[in-house]
Design an enzyme around this catalytic site. Structure first.
Site, PDB file in Angstrom:
ATOM      1  N   HIS A  26     -30.173  31.414   5.353  1.00  0.00           N
ATOM      2  CA  HIS A  26     -29.120  32.201   5.995  1.00  0.00           C
ATOM      3  C   HIS A  26     -29.799  33.154   6.979  1.00  0.00           C
ATOM      4  O   HIS A  26     -30.951  33.551   6.774  1.00  0.00           O
ATOM      5  CB  HIS A  26     -28.360  33.064   4.989  1.00  0.00           C
ATOM      6  CG  HIS A  26     -27.568  32.324   3.966  1.00  0.00           C
ATOM      7  ND1 HIS A  26     -28.100  31.933   2.764  1.00  0.00           N
ATOM      8  CD2 HIS A  26     -26.270  31.915   3.966  1.00  0.00           C
ATOM      9  CE1 HIS A  26     -27.166  31.324   2.050  1.00  0.00           C
ATOM     10  NE2 HIS A  26     -26.047  31.290   2.756  1.00  0.00           N
TER      11      HIS A  26
ATOM     12  N   ASP B 148     -31.218  36.208   5.334  1.00  0.00           N
ATOM     13  CA  ASP B 148     -32.390  35.959   4.482  1.00  0.00           C
ATOM     14  C   ASP B 148     -33.657  36.097   5.309  1.00  0.00           C
ATOM     15  O   ASP B 148     -34.653  36.669   4.868  1.00  0.00           O
ATOM     16  CB  ASP B 148     -32.395  34.528   3.921  1.00  0.00           C
ATOM     17  CG  ASP B 148     -31.115  34.150   3.234  1.00  0.00           C
ATOM     18  OD1 ASP B 148     -30.521  35.029   2.596  1.00  0.00           O
ATOM     19  OD2 ASP B 148     -30.729  32.979   3.334  1.00  0.00           O
TER      20      ASP B 148
END
Length: 446
Positions: free
Chosen positions: A108, A111
């Protein structure tokens, strides 16, 4: 010379590259069944399985649950400056990925890089970290399977992103998706996934479902159009889940998503990313949702995990049930295998598995479970009588009036007239118990 990546610091000292040692090994840091170079049919295990490491669970999830604080403490997350900590995390990730010998990873946007104080700063952070990840990819040969944007953690998305009743939220969601697509293009990802974690409702008292679903379609088509204009040649995917965190999510299951894609003419650009634990939350089996996606020509990729049948939520455990992995691989092999997709370990260590080595044990177990499942599935599909028995069950539609019915050549009146002179249909056994016995004969036989 080491055959794994080490950055400025080794984050998993004492653990080298995980190797295949065979079923008889007692080494917990070795593969028993996953032999990357072993040929199964015309492909190696590595080519069939296309394992991917989930950046969010492996390098970000600290073990937090609704009743307790983090229990996993990461040596790459100690620097006060979020960008410096994120850079350390990239090095730690590529060290782990190369030591576990996985060819892919997924992420993501949040992340990989921290959110900034503005949209522009967030975009700058993401592209800087994506540039660093690209350097690591080029140095190691590891590739990006797919990217995505986190449109569910931030408080602004508490009522959804694309389906938020407040238009002011939607531009922020669009900015994140645009940047995540840009990063995916930079990193050569074969896919881009939409998981609508909060694209749904908590109460129908304040929800206009029709309008929200129309907004979701507008958002997805806008993202598709931007991606194609920007040069993304991969496949967009939607990941089904019935609920949690919302009461009801619009991407409920594979059947729902397939209908949405086909109803709106998106099948040239979109496919489905199936997750085991999400299928079971919808009241289905992993096998079922994979089959639905495959039957619709929309099976793109897989989030490889499993749930706990005693718990009613998404536990994201590492796969260990070989019956599930074998049945999953039966569908995947029948569907021609993966092209741009793969098996992404969207799974996390248990909260009380706190040793750094536990991250390796978890992935080794999951990779071995799917390697066993692959061999079993290949043998079932190519050597057992199960495919022939299934085909034979529908033999009455292969010729004569049955074939005419399948081709749409018989009206209701014509079908009724056939019944006038027909004998009572023969009772034909489904032989379910026999088929289950045949399946069991192939389990664990290599």
């Amino acid at each position: 010379m080491k055959d794994y990546f080490i950055g400025n610091k080794e984050y998993f000292p004492g653990i080298g590259k995980i190797a295949y040692e065979g079923a008889g090994t007692d080494n917990p840091l070795a593969f028993r069944f996953y032999d990357p170079d072993k040929k199964i049919g015309n492909k190696t295990m590595r080519e069939h399985l296309r394992f991917s490491i989930a950046y969010w669970h492996s390098f970000c999830a600290g073990g937090l649950d609704p009743f307790g604080a983090d229990t996993h403490f990461f040596p790459w997350a100690v620097k006060a400056d979020p960008m410096e900590a994120a850079k350390d995390k990239v090095d730690a990730a590529f060290e782990f990925i190369t030591k576990i010998d996985a060819p892919f990873y997924c992420f993501h946007d949040r992340d990989l890089a921290p959110e900034g104080k503005s949209v522009t700063e967030s975009e700058k952070n993401l592209m800087e970290l994506a540039g660093m990840a690209k350097e690591r990819q080029e140095a190691t040969g590891v590739k990006l399977l797919w990217g995505t944007a986190n449109l569910f953690n931030h408080p602004r998305f508490m009522n959804g992103a694309a389906t938020n009743p407040n238009f002011d939220v939607i531009p922020f969601a669009a900015a994140q998706v645009k940047a995540a697509i840009d990063a995916t293009i930079l990193l050569g990802g074969g896919g881009y996934v939409f998981w609508g974690g909060r694209e749904g409702y908590m109460s129908l008292l304040n929800t206009d479902m029709k309008r929200e679903k129309e907004h979701l379609l507008r958002f997805l088509t806008a993202a598709r159009d931007y991606g194609r204009k920007a040069g993304f040649k991969g496949t967009f995917m939607i990941e089904p889940k019935p609920m949690e965190p919302t009461k009801h999510q619009y991407d409920y299951d594979a059947e729902t998503v397939a209908a949405f894609i086909k109803t709106n003419g998106l099948e040239k650009d979109f496919a489905i990313n199936i997750e085991n634990n999400h299928a079971t939350l919808a009241g289905h089996t992993f096998w079922h949702d994979l089959q639905v996606a495959a039957d619709n020509g929309l099976l793109g990729s897989v989030d490889a995990n499993q749930g706990d049948y005693q718990n009613g939520w998404d536990t994201d455990q590492f796969p260990s049930n070989v019956y599930e992995t074998a049945r999953a691989m039966m569908v995947i092999l029948e569907n021609g295998g993966f092209t741009y997709g793969g098996l992404n370990f969207d799974a996390k260590r248990r909260r009380n598995s706190t040793d750094p080595a536990d991250l390796f044990y978890a992935h080794i177990g999951g990779m071995d479970a799917f390697a066993l499942g692959l061999e079993i599935a290949y043998n079932i599909n190519t050597k057992s009588e199960l495919p022939k028995r299934k085909s034979k069950r529908y033999a009455s539609f292969d010729s004569g009036k049955g074939a005419e019915f399948e081709a749409g050549k018989l009206s209701l009146e014509e079908l009724r007239n056939i019944a006038l002179d027909a004998r009572e249909p023969e009772t034909i056994s489904g032989n379910q118990e026999l088929l289950e016995n045949i399946l069991n004969r192939y389990m664990f036989v290599r």
